[in-house]
Design an enzyme around this catalytic site. Sequence first.
Site, PDB file in Angstrom:
ATOM      1  N   GLU A 222       0.831  -1.210   0.000  1.00  0.00           N
ATOM      2  CA  GLU A 222       0.000   0.000   0.000  1.00  0.00           C
ATOM      3  C   GLU A 222       0.861   1.254   0.000  1.00  0.00           C
ATOM      4  O   GLU A 222       0.558   2.248  -0.657  1.00  0.00           O
ATOM      5  CB  GLU A 222      -0.940   0.019   1.221  1.00  0.00           C
ATOM      6  CG  GLU A 222      -1.956  -1.111   1.279  1.00  0.00           C
ATOM      7  CD  GLU A 222      -3.029  -1.048   0.200  1.00  0.00           C
ATOM      8  OE1 GLU A 222      -3.003  -0.131  -0.641  1.00  0.00           O
ATOM      9  OE2 GLU A 222      -3.896  -1.947   0.184  1.00  0.00           O
ATOM     10  N   ARG A 226       0.817   3.763  -3.262  1.00  0.00           N
ATOM     11  CA  ARG A 226       0.167   5.060  -3.051  1.00  0.00           C
ATOM     12  C   ARG A 226       1.178   6.171  -2.804  1.00  0.00           C
ATOM     13  O   ARG A 226       1.108   7.236  -3.417  1.00  0.00           O
ATOM     14  CB  ARG A 226      -0.805   4.994  -1.867  1.00  0.00           C
ATOM     15  CG  ARG A 226      -1.920   3.992  -2.082  1.00  0.00           C
ATOM     16  CD  ARG A 226      -2.921   3.996  -0.941  1.00  0.00           C
ATOM     17  NE  ARG A 226      -3.629   2.731  -0.874  1.00  0.00           N
ATOM     18  CZ  ARG A 226      -4.932   2.601  -0.645  1.00  0.00           C
ATOM     19  NH1 ARG A 226      -5.681   3.639  -0.444  1.00  0.00           N
ATOM     20  NH2 ARG A 226      -5.492   1.406  -0.585  1.00  0.00           N
ATOM     21  N   ASP A 366      -5.079  -9.911  -8.254  1.00  0.00           N
ATOM     22  CA  ASP A 366      -5.236  -8.985  -9.388  1.00  0.00           C
ATOM     23  C   ASP A 366      -3.964  -8.409 -10.006  1.00  0.00           C
ATOM     24  O   ASP A 366      -3.603  -8.690 -11.153  1.00  0.00           O
ATOM     25  CB  ASP A 366      -6.195  -7.845  -8.997  1.00  0.00           C
ATOM     26  CG  ASP A 366      -5.895  -7.200  -7.637  1.00  0.00           C
ATOM     27  OD1 ASP A 366      -4.872  -7.535  -7.018  1.00  0.00           O
ATOM     28  OD2 ASP A 366      -6.693  -6.341  -7.202  1.00  0.00           O
ATOM     29  N   GLU A 532     -11.642   0.530 -10.706  1.00  0.00           N
ATOM     30  CA  GLU A 532     -11.233  -0.408 -11.771  1.00  0.00           C
ATOM     31  C   GLU A 532     -12.041  -0.290 -13.058  1.00  0.00           C
ATOM     32  O   GLU A 532     -11.482  -0.363 -14.159  1.00  0.00           O
ATOM     33  CB  GLU A 532     -11.263  -1.851 -11.258  1.00  0.00           C
ATOM     34  CG  GLU A 532     -10.182  -2.167 -10.228  1.00  0.00           C
ATOM     35  CD  GLU A 532     -10.464  -1.603  -8.844  1.00  0.00           C
ATOM     36  OE1 GLU A 532     -11.648  -1.318  -8.549  1.00  0.00           O
ATOM     37  OE2 GLU A 532      -9.522  -1.435  -8.041  1.00  0.00           O
ATOM     38  N   THR A 619      -0.505   0.644 -10.298  1.00  0.00           N
ATOM     39  CA  THR A 619      -1.822   0.105  -9.960  1.00  0.00           C
ATOM     40  C   THR A 619      -2.668   1.093  -9.167  1.00  0.00           C
ATOM     41  O   THR A 619      -3.854   0.881  -8.970  1.00  0.00           O
ATOM     42  CB  THR A 619      -1.688  -1.241  -9.224  1.00  0.00           C
ATOM     43  OG1 THR A 619      -2.946  -1.896  -9.219  1.00  0.00           O
ATOM     44  CG2 THR A 619      -1.181  -1.042  -7.806  1.00  0.00           C
TER      45      THR A 619
HETATM   46  C1  DMJ Z   1      -6.077   0.357  -5.313  1.00  0.00           C
HETATM   47  O1  DMJ Z   1      -5.389   0.607  -4.160  1.00  0.00           O
HETATM   48  C2  DMJ Z   1      -5.231  -0.345  -6.324  1.00  0.00           C
HETATM   49  O2  DMJ Z   1      -5.812  -0.187  -7.578  1.00  0.00           O
HETATM   50  C3  DMJ Z   1      -5.035  -1.792  -6.012  1.00  0.00           C
HETATM   51  O3  DMJ Z   1      -4.294  -2.465  -6.985  1.00  0.00           O
HETATM   52  C4  DMJ Z   1      -6.356  -2.464  -5.871  1.00  0.00           C
HETATM   53  N1  DMJ Z   1      -7.266  -1.776  -5.021  1.00  0.00           N
HETATM   54  C5  DMJ Z   1      -7.337  -0.372  -4.959  1.00  0.00           C
HETATM   55  C6  DMJ Z   1      -8.513   0.260  -5.644  1.00  0.00           C
HETATM   56  O4  DMJ Z   1      -9.659  -0.446  -5.684  1.00  0.00           O
END
Ligand code: DMJ
Length: 633
Positions: A222, A226, A366, A532, A619
């Site tokens: 995370e 982020r 994912d 997403e 992501t």
């Molecule tokens: C985000 O923090 C990122 O996209 C992660 O890969 C998956 N979940 C959340 C958003 O839904």
Amino acid sequence: MSSKTLPYSIKDIQYDNAKFRRRSLLQVISHTFLTKRMKRECMACSTGKFLALLMICGLTYLVLTHASPIDSITNGVSGAFGSKEGDNSIMDGGIGVKRFWRKPPRLPPRLSPDEVNSHNRSMHGIAKPNQQSEWIARQESVQKAFIHAWSGYKKYAMGYDELMPLSQRGVDGLGGLGATVVDALDTAMIMRLDDVVFEAGSWIEKHLPERISQRGQVNLFETTIRVVGGLLSAYHLSVVQQEGNPTNKGPKPSVYLENAKNLADILLTAFTSSPTAIPFSDVVLQDRTAHAAPDGLSSTSEASTLQLEFNYLSFLTGDPKYSFESMKVLEHMKTLPKVEGLVPIYISPTSGEFSGSNIRLGSRGDSYYEYLIKVWLQQRQSNRTYLHDMYEEAMKGVKHLLVRKSKPNGLVFVGELPAGVDGGFSPKMDHLVCFLPGTLALGATKGITKAKAMEENLLTFEDLENLKLAEDLAKTCYEMYSVTSTGLAPEIAYFNSEGYSEDGLDGGNKTSEYIHDIVIKHADRHNLLRPETVESLFILYRITEDSKYREWGWSIFKAFEKYTKVDSGGYSSLDDVTVLPPRRRDKMETFFLGETLKYLFLLFGDGNVIPLTEFVFNTEAHPIPIMTTRKNE
Ligand code: DMJ
């Protein structure tokens, strides 16, 4: 498993690409002449007659080839990046003796008349000035939504990780590094919101260094996606923006890079203290130590979703250690046994082996698949083909083992194998899986438009299959929104399909064509403002140029505005998207500003902003420049 349940199996002859499997003229003629009857007649005729016949065949071939060169398209499509050899000359229609003897070259698949029309319609639509101004207005609405979200956060939660918009306070759910400030910053830069850039930038300059050295436990994944990702994007964008506008307020770009580096230096402990290539999941910032999660396991997606950020940091600092440690994870995963390229959702940092047999592309699985192709794109110059191979194999596995169609109306969805390939199939699809359409489209064209890729003979059968699957899945993701009373998707959906049927758990929108296809269980009815689907709509719009993706994005945005906007500032999650009015949940996730609103803004805007050929989005939607040999600041 029958081909019916595998709409994307390469074994399925019904598949769209069959239309490209044309026979060459030579094949047609020789096939015709070699019928039994002809064979008998030729045996009986004189040598002169036979030679004359041969001459006629030859002349017919030459005339037809000259008049209609495209008819000589052979079966199949070209290889990975298509051999360009012969393409232009045959399009010129030139003929020569050599060509007569040569096997006709393989040409790329062409757009079908339907596709050409839809492409033209959509391009035409973009060009219309009135529509253009409408999209500009819609983009401004997204910008206003971002300002509303930021102002709520600033008023009640500045410096906290997240805003609780209903109780009007902040909460540190991500370790206390001011995650919303950093996640939102590059969105504000892209939207050219100078005041927000100044406020967020100043906070980072003043407070983040101390937080990095004094805070406690953070999650490696995370924090990387982020905070490190956000800082690196902000660094790149601020360098570019300062070049164009030297009076820009806010800190020097180097502030962002220094913070990213200082934080990553501590996060590296997760790699260096692990006995294997798989990092521990948690890091204690003030102690500069790392440890495994309580159950001893890391999520597969978490360990494999750090490389874009660490590679770029190595590139900018000239220090290879970040890239080296993070790439070890993927190099190691390459060697592990898999099920048709698919992997279990847990991995042990102690043994380095996958743990359990649960396979899914939703939570914990994912972004493993997302980063295989994105890291390959980022590192294309360094020729890490194993990543592309792993991605291709995995996508084949997805098509073979996880893709099915719903009943009664045939929505294509991606299910799960909770007990591995030998256990049963679950028709459960997390909203998180909706990253996949975008990733598939990106993997197919490598960021250029479909029209250009077709024109330049760049798409393989595989790419076309993946693109078709991307479009079908994007529709399913969109229908997960439009099937509910609020127009917003639940966290998880199930699909009525072969072997599974459940009644009385619909989304509430009785006018939806798919009301009987999509099942929403009570525990799964919340919406966390996730990105997403709009992420995939954005990528698919850029790649296919089909304006339906923009329209879908607009209806999703309107639903967010209607049901999640909090008057006093910010946006809230929802407890249940199937009832009106929906009950609100007291949390505005950082990714609403970092991802959801950014993708919507880009979806409605100019395709030259953050082009997909020059950036990969991490992501968490932070654009990272694709690395060239030049240090691209
Ligand atoms: C985000 O923090 C990122 O996209 C992660 O890969 C998956 N979940 C959340 C958003 O839904």
